[in-house]
Design an enzyme around this catalytic site. Structure first.
Site, PDB file in Angstrom:
ATOM      1  N   CYS A 174      19.851  43.042  12.598  1.00 39.17           N
ATOM      2  CA  CYS A 174      20.031  44.466  12.378  1.00 39.17           C
ATOM      3  C   CYS A 174      19.463  45.170  13.612  1.00 39.17           C
ATOM      4  O   CYS A 174      18.293  45.007  13.928  1.00 39.17           O
ATOM      5  CB  CYS A 174      19.276  44.908  11.133  1.00 39.17           C
ATOM      6  N   ASP A 202       0.545  10.506   4.032  1.00 40.07           N
ATOM      7  CA  ASP A 202       1.190  11.374   5.006  1.00 40.07           C
ATOM      8  C   ASP A 202       0.155  12.328   5.594  1.00 40.07           C
ATOM      9  O   ASP A 202      -0.043  13.432   5.106  1.00 40.07           O
ATOM     10  CB  ASP A 202       2.306  12.157   4.298  1.00 40.07           C
ATOM     11  N   GLU A 238       0.845  -1.198   0.000  1.00 41.14           N
ATOM     12  CA  GLU A 238       0.000   0.000   0.000  1.00 41.14           C
ATOM     13  C   GLU A 238       0.872   1.237   0.000  1.00 41.14           C
ATOM     14  O   GLU A 238       2.068   1.169   0.223  1.00 41.14           O
ATOM     15  CB  GLU A 238      -0.861   0.010   1.280  1.00 41.14           C
ATOM     16  N   CYS A 270      23.500  45.888   7.334  1.00 42.65           N
ATOM     17  CA  CYS A 270      22.125  45.581   6.940  1.00 42.65           C
ATOM     18  C   CYS A 270      21.904  46.007   5.490  1.00 42.65           C
ATOM     19  O   CYS A 270      22.207  47.139   5.122  1.00 42.65           O
ATOM     20  CB  CYS A 270      21.152  46.312   7.865  1.00 42.65           C
ATOM     21  N   TYR A 291      -7.276  -0.221   7.233  1.00 46.77           N
ATOM     22  CA  TYR A 291      -7.054  -1.286   8.211  1.00 46.77           C
ATOM     23  C   TYR A 291      -8.331  -1.507   9.005  1.00 46.77           C
ATOM     24  O   TYR A 291      -8.849  -0.582   9.613  1.00 46.77           O
ATOM     25  CB  TYR A 291      -5.909  -0.839   9.125  1.00 46.77           C
ATOM     26  N   LYS A 321      10.298   3.928   3.826  1.00 46.15           N
ATOM     27  CA  LYS A 321      10.147   5.370   3.643  1.00 46.15           C
ATOM     28  C   LYS A 321      11.001   5.859   2.476  1.00 46.15           C
ATOM     29  O   LYS A 321      12.156   5.458   2.336  1.00 46.15           O
ATOM     30  CB  LYS A 321      10.579   6.103   4.918  1.00 46.15           C
ATOM     31  N   CYS A 362      14.925  50.947  10.311  1.00 43.30           N
ATOM     32  CA  CYS A 362      15.136  49.987   9.217  1.00 43.30           C
ATOM     33  C   CYS A 362      13.765  49.657   8.593  1.00 43.30           C
ATOM     34  O   CYS A 362      12.895  49.102   9.266  1.00 43.30           O
ATOM     35  CB  CYS A 362      15.817  48.741   9.798  1.00 43.30           C
ATOM     36  N   LYS A 408       1.931   4.819   1.764  1.00 41.79           N
ATOM     37  CA  LYS A 408       1.939   5.350   3.119  1.00 41.79           C
ATOM     38  C   LYS A 408       1.518   6.818   3.043  1.00 41.79           C
ATOM     39  O   LYS A 408       2.297   7.686   2.643  1.00 41.79           O
ATOM     40  CB  LYS A 408       3.338   5.214   3.733  1.00 41.79           C
ATOM     41  N   CYS A 455      19.230  49.095   5.584  1.00 47.57           N
ATOM     42  CA  CYS A 455      19.458  50.413   6.186  1.00 47.57           C
ATOM     43  C   CYS A 455      20.941  50.699   6.436  1.00 47.57           C
ATOM     44  O   CYS A 455      21.298  51.790   6.871  1.00 47.57           O
ATOM     45  CB  CYS A 455      18.676  50.541   7.492  1.00 47.57           C
TER      46      CYS A 455
HETATM   47  S1  IVH Z   1      -1.261   0.408   8.799  1.00 47.37           S
HETATM   48  C1  IVH Z   1      -0.701  -1.659  12.805  1.00 47.37           C
HETATM   49  N1  IVH Z   1      -1.295   1.431   6.397  1.00 47.37           N
HETATM   50  O1  IVH Z   1       1.702   5.304   9.147  1.00 47.37           O
HETATM   51  C2  IVH Z   1      -0.637  -1.017  11.483  1.00 47.37           C
HETATM   52  N2  IVH Z   1      -0.564   2.811   8.205  1.00 47.37           N
HETATM   53  O2  IVH Z   1       4.046   4.687  11.002  1.00 47.37           O
HETATM   54  C3  IVH Z   1      -1.430   0.211  11.419  1.00 47.37           C
HETATM   55  N3  IVH Z   1      -0.018   5.110   7.537  1.00 47.37           N
HETATM   56  O3  IVH Z   1       0.203   5.415  12.306  1.00 47.37           O
HETATM   57  C4  IVH Z   1      -1.072   1.132  10.365  1.00 47.37           C
HETATM   58  N4  IVH Z   1      -0.487   4.885   5.403  1.00 47.37           N
HETATM   59  O4  IVH Z   1      -0.863   6.766  10.441  1.00 47.37           O
HETATM   60  C5  IVH Z   1      -1.019   1.650   7.703  1.00 47.37           C
HETATM   61  N5  IVH Z   1      -1.432   2.223   4.222  1.00 47.37           N
HETATM   62  C6  IVH Z   1      -1.155   2.448   5.504  1.00 47.37           C
HETATM   63  C7  IVH Z   1      -0.704   3.693   5.992  1.00 47.37           C
HETATM   64  C8  IVH Z   1      -0.414   3.829   7.352  1.00 47.37           C
HETATM   65  C9  IVH Z   1      -0.082   5.715   6.349  1.00 47.37           C
HETATM   66  C10 IVH Z   1       0.434   5.764   8.790  1.00 47.37           C
HETATM   67  C11 IVH Z   1      -0.434   5.523   9.983  1.00 47.37           C
HETATM   68  C12 IVH Z   1       0.443   4.912  11.034  1.00 47.37           C
HETATM   69  C13 IVH Z   1       1.799   5.274  10.546  1.00 47.37           C
HETATM   70  C14 IVH Z   1       2.777   4.227  11.015  1.00 47.37           C
END
Ligand code: IVH
Length: 667
Positions: free
Chosen positions: A424, A117, A113, A406, A226, A312, A430, A115, A409
């Protein structure tokens, strides 16, 4: 229509509106025009208003938020909200794979999946209705932000279809898409408010706003990834999520089945490139074992599950030429060196300028004009220079000499001990510092006088403004002679300046722009010292005895008021009638309700809700926004909130009438 027909129409409208909402916000596939949608919505609002007995907390009309300022209650997570192990390298991923093979000793598959942000959220549904939304908090308990979350249109208040468990939790990420983030920051720029550094900060800040009607106006969105609970339909992650999609959830759009690490690498490589095209931020990918049985075998540590890991991405970098360095002077006189670059593409935008922070940073990397430098987008709005490609340097370049005077001025710059930045010192002479002080004074959180930067500039150039006291000397006949000023706008400005005289002392103090005296510090000082006289005459010891006021702040205050010019400004402001004293809070009249947390709900006969809340405080009690086990009792009027009622019954909390309450405090 008779009552029965009304009830039917209401329930029809709710169903149709939710369906269209789902098409629009979840499927991104609208099937009616905005106008038609608004009409249906209007009709529903009107019907519910005229027939309050049919009100329901899961109605789409409940998504508009409320103006009630709620303190968030804490709610315990039934299942702790864990985080994920972070990996940055393929080797660490290999270790993950090895451990899975060793502990499972059978075939398994991964679900890959993105991640997202943003801010993680846990939603609980009971009998198909959204019961509660709680932030991660410390993993054990978080803030109950249900009212705010209800304003997010892609989160269903009521589930579609069938087959969902009586009670379950679904977790995901609340985020702001780029477009919404840009819109919000543009608005903040226009309102003279500080911009959010990135979409994640903006999303998390928004979720914590204690006024859900403001939240409702921010374009938050949510992907769910999840699901947990007993009696889930399937014994694996992917099938459950696919099923949940049918119930109306906006499930994470990318859920890829991968058989082995080689396939996982392909996924990572693909998304490291493709992520630049996404309309929202991701900071990596998440790799999960699909089978629940296998997840259980792998178990978890105290912090994170062993069946999942996050890979990451490295922050994106670009390499470009440093053409020149310019120096910016801020409101407080702080000097920031800025790199002027050959334009280059970075994470979706063209970058021409980047921050060089301060002279130490320049020296540390030995950054020279003509160098090829690496730039990166961090958490801040403006990108930063993070290093130099020395191999591309020509032999004849010279180390950078930080400026000594500066650029605005000409004053000689100073750098105090322990300070990273040059300053400054010419505060009153200024130009950017003068204008900065004026802008700060009128800004929203200070005196809130609606005045654009350009107008301040104009008034300054015409000699009408040089100190903050000059705002109160402005006359209408002076203003109307200026370009872009008419009768109306002049009147408006004068009125708004007049109104600012009512701002409480703590805001005046903040508005003065004393170095290190931000909003919170100003509040503390105003509360503890009570007036400008006391503050101006306070010694270092007296100042540092105030909570959270250290020597740095104390010295800055003393130095500010040691200037005769600053003292003169304050006396002018006093003469103009600004608030220079903290108004005392009313003393409690009794302590009958000492330490009692009380909830007020519904419409009352004899008092307004605010009057009742006032009475609670006057008698030593505390007003709470929602019912919890800590609630002492609820004072209910007509049409008490159904959720509060349910919860009170559940927790066995007494509900009393307004008459009971009056009797109680009169005793
Ligand atoms: S699963 C026990 N899936 O990343 C597993 N987390 O560092 C629960 N996050 O706190 C998390 N995308 O806020 C999961 N596809 C994804 C995610 C995801 C972002 C975040 C989430 C979590 C943090 C973990």
């Amino acid at each position: 229509m008779n009552k029965e027909q009304i009830a039917e129409r209401i329930s029809h409208l709710r169903r149709v509106i939710e369906e269209h909402s789902h098409n629009y916000y979840v499927l991104s596939n609208p099937t009616i025009t905005d106008f038609e949608y608004d009409q249906l919505f209007r009709e529903l609002i009107d019907l519910e208003k005229a027939n309050p007995e049919f009100s329901e907390s899961s109605s789409p009309t409940q998504r508009v938020g409320s103006d009630l300022n709620l303190e968030f209650e804490q709610a315990a997570h039934i299942y702790p909200m864990l985080s994920l192990d972070n990996t940055y390298s393929m080797e660490e991923l290999e270790d993950f794979e090895k451990r899975n093979k060793r502990l499972l000793a059978e075939d398994f598959e991964y679900i890959c999946e993105l991640k997202y942000d943003g801010v993680s959220i846990s939603l609980t549904y009971e009998n198909g209705l959204l019961l509660r939304a709680v932030t991660r908090g410390d993993g054990e308990k978080g803030d109950d932000v249900t009212q705010n979350v209800k304003t997010i249109k892609s989160i269903p208040l009521k589930l579609k279809g069938r087959g969902y468990p009586d009670k379950f939790e679904i977790r995901g990420e609340i985020f702001l898409p780029h477009k919404g983030f840009d819109m919000m920051n543009q608005e903040r720029r226009e309102q003279n408010e500080p911009e959010f550094a990135n979409p994640r900060n903006a999303a998390s800040g928004t979720l914590k706003i204690q006024n859900s009607s403001i939240v409702a106006k921010r374009p938050l969105d949510c992907f769910l990834y999840y699901m947990m609970g007993e009696n889930l339909p399937f014994d694996n992650h992917l099938d459950n999520l696919e099923k949940a999609r049918e119930w109306g959830f906006k499930i994470a759009p990318v859920l890829d089945r991968r058989k082995n690490m080689t396939e996982v690498y392909d996924f990572i490589e693909y998304w490291d490139k493709e992520r630049k095209k996404l309309p929202y931020d991701i900071d990596g990918v998440v790799i999960k074992i699909n089978s629940f049985r296998q997840q259980q075998i792998l178990g978890m540590t105290s912090k994170s599950p062993r069946w999942a890991t996050a890979f990451k991405f490295k922050a994106e970098q670009a390499l470009t030429k440093l053409e020149s360095i310019s120096y910016q002077v801020g409101r407080t006189g702080a000097i920031t060196p800025v790199a002027n670059l050959t334009p280059v593409q970075l994470a979706g935008t063209t970058v021409k300028r980047a921050s060089l922070h301060n002279s130490d940073q320049i020296a540390l990397h030995d950054i020279r004009v003509g160098d090829f430098v690496f730039i990166e987008k961090g958490g801040e709005i403006i990108p930063k220079v993070v290093g130099v490609d020395i191999s591309k340097r020509f032999g004849n370049s010279l180390p950078t000499q930080f400026i000594e005077n500066c650029p605005e001025c000409g004053a000689k710059l100073i750098r105090s001990e322990g300070e990273a930045k040059h300053f400054c010192p010419n505060e009153d002479g200024c130009p950017p510092q003068i204008k900065g002080k004026l802008e700060h004074f009128v800004s929203r959180k200070a005196m809130d006088i609606g005045l654009a930067e350009a107008t301040i500039e104009q008034l300054h150039t015409h000699g009408l403004l040089s100190t903050v006291a000059d705002f109160y000397k402005l006359k209408k006949d002076q203003l109307v002679t200026l370009e872009r000023f008419g009768e109306r706008s002049a009147d408006k400005l004068i009125e708004s300046i007049e109104l600012s005289k009512d701002r409480p002392f703590e805001r005046v103090l903040y508005a003065l722009g004393i170095r290190f005296v931000g909003e919170t510090v100003a509040k503390k000082l105003a509360q503890k010292l009570g007036s400008i006289d006391v503050l101006m005459n306070a010694s270092r010891v007296e100042l540092t005895s105030v909570d959270e006021i250290g020597e740095k702040i104390a010295d800055s205050i003393i130095s500010h008021f040691s200037s005769s010019k600053n003292k003169a400004i304050v006396s002018e402001l006093i003469n103009f009638g600004l608030q220079m004293k903290t108004l005392k809070k009313e003393e409690p009249v009794s302590s009958i309700l000492q330490n009692k947390s009380i909830v007020v709900s519904g419409v009352f006969q004899r008092f307004s809700r605010d009057e009742i809340k006032n009475l609670i405080e006057k008698n030593g009690g505390k007003n709470a926004g929602s019912v919890s086990s800590k609630t002492a009792f609820i004072i209910a009027g007509e049409k008490m909130g159904p959720e509060k009622y349910e919860k009170a019954k559940q927790l066995n909390i007494p509900i009393i009438s307004e008459d009971d309450f009056i009797m109680m405090i009169n005793n």
